[in-house]
Write a protein that holds these residues in place. Structure first.
Motif, PDB file in Angstrom:
ATOM      1  N   LEU B 108      30.361  46.263  36.096  1.00 34.25           N
ATOM      2  CA  LEU B 108      30.853  45.472  37.223  1.00 34.25           C
ATOM      3  C   LEU B 108      32.374  45.572  37.335  1.00 34.25           C
ATOM      4  N   ALA B 109      33.040  45.557  36.178  1.00 34.37           N
ATOM      5  CA  ALA B 109      34.500  45.651  36.191  1.00 34.37           C
ATOM      6  C   ALA B 109      34.938  46.975  36.799  1.00 34.37           C
ATOM      7  N   LEU B 110      34.226  48.028  36.451  1.00 37.61           N
ATOM      8  CA  LEU B 110      34.553  49.351  36.974  1.00 37.61           C
ATOM      9  C   LEU B 110      34.369  49.375  38.491  1.00 37.61           C
ATOM     10  N   PHE B 111      33.279  48.788  38.939  1.00 34.80           N
ATOM     11  CA  PHE B 111      32.994  48.750  40.367  1.00 34.80           C
ATOM     12  C   PHE B 111      34.079  47.957  41.108  1.00 34.80           C
ATOM     13  N   LEU B 112      34.394  46.771  40.569  1.00 33.85           N
ATOM     14  CA  LEU B 112      35.407  45.922  41.205  1.00 33.85           C
ATOM     15  C   LEU B 112      36.750  46.637  41.253  1.00 33.85           C
ATOM     16  N   ALA B 113      37.090  47.292  40.155  1.00 34.43           N
ATOM     17  CA  ALA B 113      38.373  47.983  40.095  1.00 34.43           C
ATOM     18  C   ALA B 113      38.411  49.087  41.142  1.00 34.43           C
ATOM     19  N   ALA B 114      37.302  49.808  41.282  1.00 39.89           N
ATOM     20  CA  ALA B 114      37.256  50.889  42.264  1.00 39.89           C
ATOM     21  C   ALA B 114      37.426  50.341  43.675  1.00 39.89           C
ATOM     22  N   VAL B 115      36.801  49.198  43.935  1.00 40.58           N
ATOM     23  CA  VAL B 115      36.932  48.587  45.264  1.00 40.58           C
ATOM     24  C   VAL B 115      38.374  48.142  45.498  1.00 40.58           C
ATOM     25  N   LEU B 116      38.957  47.521  44.477  1.00 40.55           N
ATOM     26  CA  LEU B 116      40.323  47.014  44.625  1.00 40.55           C
ATOM     27  C   LEU B 116      41.335  48.160  44.718  1.00 40.55           C
ATOM     28  N   ASP B 117      40.941  49.318  44.277  1.00 39.63           N
ATOM     29  CA  ASP B 117      41.832  50.469  44.309  1.00 39.63           C
ATOM     30  C   ASP B 117      41.948  51.025  45.731  1.00 39.63           C
ATOM     31  N   GLN B 118      41.044  50.613  46.608  1.00 44.82           N
ATOM     32  CA  GLN B 118      41.082  51.101  47.993  1.00 44.82           C
ATOM     33  C   GLN B 118      42.198  50.373  48.745  1.00 44.82           C
ATOM     34  N   ASN B 119      42.423  50.845  49.963  1.00 48.45           N
ATOM     35  CA  ASN B 119      43.445  50.214  50.784  1.00 48.45           C
ATOM     36  C   ASN B 119      42.912  48.942  51.406  1.00 48.45           C
ATOM     37  N   LEU B 120      43.152  47.821  50.736  1.00 47.69           N
ATOM     38  CA  LEU B 120      42.636  46.553  51.245  1.00 47.69           C
ATOM     39  C   LEU B 120      43.764  45.770  51.875  1.00 47.69           C
ATOM     40  N   ARG B 121      43.392  44.857  52.756  1.00 46.42           N
ATOM     41  CA  ARG B 121      44.389  43.931  53.258  1.00 46.42           C
ATOM     42  C   ARG B 121      44.547  42.811  52.211  1.00 46.42           C
ATOM     43  N   ALA B 122      45.695  42.254  52.081  1.00 41.55           N
ATOM     44  CA  ALA B 122      45.965  41.164  51.120  1.00 41.55           C
ATOM     45  C   ALA B 122      45.537  41.552  49.707  1.00 41.55           C
ATOM     46  N   LYS B 123      46.030  42.725  49.268  1.00 41.66           N
ATOM     47  CA  LYS B 123      45.660  43.245  47.953  1.00 41.66           C
ATOM     48  C   LYS B 123      45.887  42.251  46.820  1.00 41.66           C
ATOM     49  N   THR B 124      47.112  41.693  46.811  1.00 38.78           N
ATOM     50  CA  THR B 124      47.475  40.807  45.705  1.00 38.78           C
ATOM     51  C   THR B 124      46.529  39.628  45.618  1.00 38.78           C
ATOM     52  N   PHE B 125      46.142  39.103  46.789  1.00 39.44           N
ATOM     53  CA  PHE B 125      45.222  37.967  46.803  1.00 39.44           C
ATOM     54  C   PHE B 125      43.919  38.321  46.100  1.00 39.44           C
ATOM     55  N   TRP B 126      43.350  39.461  46.428  1.00 41.33           N
ATOM     56  CA  TRP B 126      42.073  39.853  45.815  1.00 41.33           C
ATOM     57  C   TRP B 126      42.231  40.102  44.329  1.00 41.33           C
ATOM     58  N   ARG B 127      43.360  40.750  43.994  1.00 41.91           N
ATOM     59  CA  ARG B 127      43.559  41.063  42.576  1.00 41.91           C
ATOM     60  C   ARG B 127      43.731  39.790  41.762  1.00 41.91           C
ATOM     61  N   MET B 128      44.490  38.852  42.316  1.00 42.73           N
ATOM     62  CA  MET B 128      44.690  37.596  41.577  1.00 42.73           C
ATOM     63  C   MET B 128      43.382  36.835  41.452  1.00 42.73           C
ATOM     64  N   SER B 129      42.590  36.853  42.517  1.00 40.64           N
ATOM     65  CA  SER B 129      41.403  36.001  42.479  1.00 40.64           C
ATOM     66  C   SER B 129      40.353  36.508  41.491  1.00 40.64           C
ATOM     67  N   ILE B 130      40.337  37.829  41.207  1.00 39.64           N
ATOM     68  CA  ILE B 130      39.349  38.237  40.196  1.00 39.64           C
ATOM     69  C   ILE B 130      39.803  37.861  38.792  1.00 39.64           C
ATOM     70  N   LEU B 131      41.076  37.532  38.647  1.00 43.92           N
ATOM     71  CA  LEU B 131      41.557  37.126  37.329  1.00 43.92           C
ATOM     72  C   LEU B 131      41.363  35.626  37.106  1.00 43.92           C
ATOM     73  N   LEU B 132      41.046  34.932  38.191  1.00 45.60           N
ATOM     74  CA  LEU B 132      40.948  33.468  38.111  1.00 45.60           C
ATOM     75  C   LEU B 132      40.009  32.970  37.013  1.00 45.60           C
ATOM     76  N   PRO B 133      38.788  33.529  36.907  1.00 45.34           N
ATOM     77  CA  PRO B 133      37.888  33.035  35.853  1.00 45.34           C
ATOM     78  C   PRO B 133      38.495  33.138  34.463  1.00 45.34           C
ATOM     79  N   TYR B 134      39.359  34.147  34.275  1.00 42.80           N
ATOM     80  CA  TYR B 134      39.920  34.365  32.949  1.00 42.80           C
ATOM     81  C   TYR B 134      40.862  33.251  32.527  1.00 42.80           C
ATOM     82  N   ILE B 135      41.570  32.665  33.502  1.00 43.77           N
ATOM     83  CA  ILE B 135      42.545  31.638  33.123  1.00 43.77           C
ATOM     84  C   ILE B 135      41.925  30.253  33.016  1.00 43.77           C
ATOM     85  N   VAL B 136      40.667  30.113  33.432  1.00 37.74           N
ATOM     86  CA  VAL B 136      39.990  28.831  33.222  1.00 37.74           C
ATOM     87  C   VAL B 136      39.653  28.731  31.735  1.00 37.74           C
ATOM     88  N   THR B 137      39.880  27.567  31.118  1.00 37.05           N
ATOM     89  CA  THR B 137      39.629  27.480  29.675  1.00 37.05           C
ATOM     90  C   THR B 137      38.141  27.630  29.388  1.00 37.05           C
TER      91      THR B 137
END
Lengths: 438, 340
Positions: B108-137
């Motif tokens: 899944l991580a590989l798939f998500l990374a491949a999708v995020l590697d494309q030319n998306l609008r609001a890149k930073t937003f998408w990239r930050m939001s997939i990290l969100l679960p990690y910062i929850v304790t």
């Protein structure tokens, strides 16, 4: 070369100075606290102790003392915390609450705690119920803990559910229904089967607590008085186990998760109708009802009766570890918190039952109605339930046997994956693996 | 003869003696680098090596948690733990949870990374939001998921009940409990791994993709023939860290049922959880240290196997096509140059 030697000397001098400062701090501990000598006392408790108001009161009465309190969610976690810090040789707070179930382990290292007799324990000995004070005394006669509460058991039941099943629901009739002074476990299970037939619902939440109550009631539990293991070949214990297993097999257990109960929902949705209630459990139920949105209308009540007679489950002690920097101040705080006047206040805040005689008398006199339990005078009832309670010897692995040996066996009964014989032999096998050959 | 002797003796004497300053600067050049790298090694020795060695020392004794050091027993603890049914049970659970979490997580991580590697609008937003679960304790994660996976009151069983399906015994049956815990682990770590893989993907030269696209390679082909082989070292890193983390899983199973040490019948007791039970409930510190050491050896072994496998997968899958792709690119560049 000279240069570097001077540096080394400077470093050693610096370290020595630091050490001096450190020991200097510890040295001032014997001075009584006051405005000129502020002392911070740290306290660790667990579950529902109801001390918050008392800390504030103590701070006000003793200028210079600040109390920093930690409360751990449940006893088993407090045990891990205390054991870890004892093993590490540091980190314990100035006052530590110890549970009766793991007191046996603590007694094996009682020399790591301050002898409270050095701080006036003998003068206040008469405050306590005799056996409670003795429990906090080690074999060498050192007093290592002041008793807080004790756990005389009464029967919690849900009046609404009793009514629905055609059983009497007022406290006096319920006490009589179970047999009053002569209440037995046989009667308890028989009534459970009646209830099950009438409603199709379970009688108790899970087998574990019923089992603890049964074992705590025996003259000798998992250990004999001499500290010998007392499970394998114990006919009386096996008989009780089989009785409980038969009840569970008849569908009387709701197979709830201990200490969770679906975040208290099981206390509100009628999953079970009776519950074994040592004094401190009333506080637990209060917390469970609150987290599930239940309250006084949930139908819970408290009857002055207990199957099999008097029974004590749990109760805590306040100890001062040797590592405390302010042993005198800490012992003073522990004595104050466990004095009768404060135990009365604690009982009101935490719904538990005091271990000092005067505090018990006060609860009987006041007979304050407990709103959450259909206005039952819970304190007065518990005082009655405390009569005839005998302290049982707790061995070093008592809590392991209760949780890790009988826990899995009883759970397999609840889940219906084992019958009485299989569960008992699994318990013995676990006992062998976890305690005998540990 | 005497003169030559004298001559040979004088040059040494004539050589100017280095001053203190000079000597200091020579020392500086030679020794300073070691001082610069020393903090890591001192720290490692303090918090890595010493505990490792001390744990081994403890494992050779009968060592009670509270009462401390007892009799020397040699390797007896190791022999006993290797015959302990609970140890093997915990190892089985750990590997099962590890497989259930690492494989889907990395896919899944590989798939998500491949999708995020494309030319998306609001890149930073998408990239930050997939990290969100990690910062929850992890504690909060466990609380939420424990509620979802409750047997009698859980969200999932409620939904199943609405469809007339039997509730799943998430805590009392082995496989469902492993799935539940793996879900928690995946939820937390997928985004983290995706971000690392994404960083590696960003470093892949864009003209490789352009040339491949001109040659008619589709998105899937480009992913397998260019992206995957290019990020191989990062893949190896992610796989190995996931292995180490997966074999040490503790928080999720511990909080999944806080009343027991990994399930009433040890259905989801992982090795670290067994170590914890051994140390703090059974208070046998010697055996707990033994388990810690065995786990260490197993992790080293797993890490090594993983390294071999992940190397192999990355090369076997895409080694040749990537070389072919590179060749075509080189050929095209040459052609471009001659055209100009």
């Amino acid at each position: 070369m000279k240069f570097s030697r001077r540096n080394t000397a400077a470093a050693i001098a610096g370290a020595a100075a630091l050490a001096l400062i450190a020991t200097g701090c510890a040295g001032s501990s014997d001075q009584p606290a006051g405005a000129g000598n502020p002392v911070e006392l740290t306290v660790t408790t667990f579950g529902t102790f109801g001390y918050e108001g008392l800390y504030a009161e103590y701070e006000q009465a003793n200028p210079g003392v600040t109390i920093k309190a930690t409360n751990i969610d449940r006893g088993s976690n407090a045990r891990t915390d205390a054991f870890t810090k004892l093993a590490a040789g540091s980190g314990l707070t100035d006052v530590v609450a110890i549970e009766e179930g793991w007191l046996g382990s603590i007694m094996e290292v009682s020399d790591q705690f301050v002898d409270l007799k050095d701080h006036g324990a003998a003068d206040i000995q008469a405050n306590w119920v005799d056996w409670k004070f003795k429990q906090g005394t080690d074999p060498a006669g050192r007093v290592i803990g002041y008793g807080t509460d004790i756990g005389p058991q009464g029967l919690c039941y849900n009046g609404k559910l009793f009514e629905a099943a055609g059983l009497p629901s007022d406290r006096e009739s319920v006490a009589k229904l179970f047999g009053g002074q002569d209440a037995t476990w046989e009667k308890y299970f028989e009534l459970g089967k009646q209830y099950k037939a009438a409603t199709g619902k379970a009688w108790y939440d899970q087998s574990g607590f019923v089992w603890n109550s049964m074992v705590n009631q025996m003259e000798e539990g998992y250990y004999t008085k001499d500290g010998e293991l007392n499970v394998d070949g114990n006919k009386e214990m096996k008989g009780k186990f089989e009785m409980l297993a038969a009840g569970t097999a008849a569908g009387l257990s709701a197979n709830q998760t201990q200490w969770d109960w679906g975040n208290g929902k099981a206390f509100v949705d009628g999953s079970f109708a009776t519950f074994v209630c040592p004094g401190w459990m009333l506080g637990t139920i209060k917390g469970q009802l609150e987290s599930a949105g239940g309250g006084a209308g949930s139908g819970w009540d408290f009857a002055d009766v207990f199957p099999g007679g008097a029974s004590n489950w749990g109760g805590a002690f306040l100890s001062v570890p040797k590592t405390s920097e302010h042993p005198a101040e800490a012992a003073k705080l522990a004595a104050w918190l466990t004095a009768p006047e404060q135990q009365v206040k604690q009982s009101a805040a935490a719904n538990n039952f005091p271990s000092t005689l005067k505090a018990q008398e006060k609860l009987v006199q006041d007979a304050t109605p407990n709103v959450l339990f259909n206005n039952a005078p819970t304190g007065a009832i518990l005082a009655n339930r405390a009569k005839g309670v005998v302290a049982q010897f707790k061995g070093p692995d008592d809590s392991v046997i209760q949780e890790n040996v009988f826990g899995p066996a009883l759970k397999s009964l609840d889940a219906g994956t084992a019958d009485a014989g299989k569960a008992w032999s699994e318990a013995l096998r676990l006992l062998n693996d976890l305690v005998v050959n540990n | 003869m005497t003169t030559t002797l004298n001559r040979s003796a004088t040059p040494g004497a004539a050589k100017p003696k280095p001053t203190f300053k000079q000597r200091l600067s020579i020392f500086d050049v030679k020794a300073s680098p070691y001082f610069y790298v020393a903090p890591f090694f001192i720290l490692f020795a303090l918090v890595g090596l010493f505990p490792l060695v001390y744990t081994f020392f403890v494992s050779l004794f009968d060592w009670h948690l509270l009462k401390g050091q007892g009799q020397f027993v040699g390797l007896e603890n190791f022999a006993e733990i290797l015959q302990d049914r609970f140890f093997w049970n915990s190892l089985f659970n750990t590997v099962s949870i590890f497989v259930l979490s690492a494989v889907p997580q990395l896919a899944l991580a590989l798939f998500l990374a491949a999708v995020l590697d494309q030319n998306l609008r609001a890149k930073t937003f998408w990239r930050m939001s997939i990290l969100l679960p990690y910062i929850v304790t992890p504690v909060a994660v466990a609380m939420i998921f424990t509620n979802m996976f409750g047997e009698q009151y859980g969200l999932i069983n409620n939904i199943l009940g609405n469809f007339g399906l039997d509730p799943v015994m998430w805590k009392n049956e082995t496989f469902p409990s492993h799935v539940a815990i793996a879900t928690m682990v995946n939820w937390r770590w997928t985004g983290y791994n995706a971000l690392i893989l994404l960083a590696a993907m960003q470093a892949v030269p864009r003209d490789l993709y352009e040339s491949a696209a001109l040659d008619g390679a589709g998105a899937v082909r480009r992913f397998f023939s260019i992206t995957l082989p290019s990020i191989r070292p990062t893949m190896v890193f992610v796989v190995i860290t996931a292995t180490i983390g997966g074999l040490q899983v503790f928080t999720e199973p511990r909080l999944f049922d806080p009343a027991t040490a990994g399930g009433s019948q040890r259905q989801f007791q992982t090795t670290v959880l067994y170590l914890w039970e051994m140390a703090f409930q059974r208070q046998n510190f010697g055996k707990a240290s033994t388990i810690a050491w065995l786990l260490f050896l197993i992790i080293v072994l797993f890490g090594f196997i993983n390294y071999l496998i992940s190397r192999r997968i990355a090369t076997a899958d895409a080694g040749r096509p990537s070389r072919a792709a590179r060749r075509t690119i080189a050929a095209r560049k040459r052609a471009e140059r001659t055209n100009r």
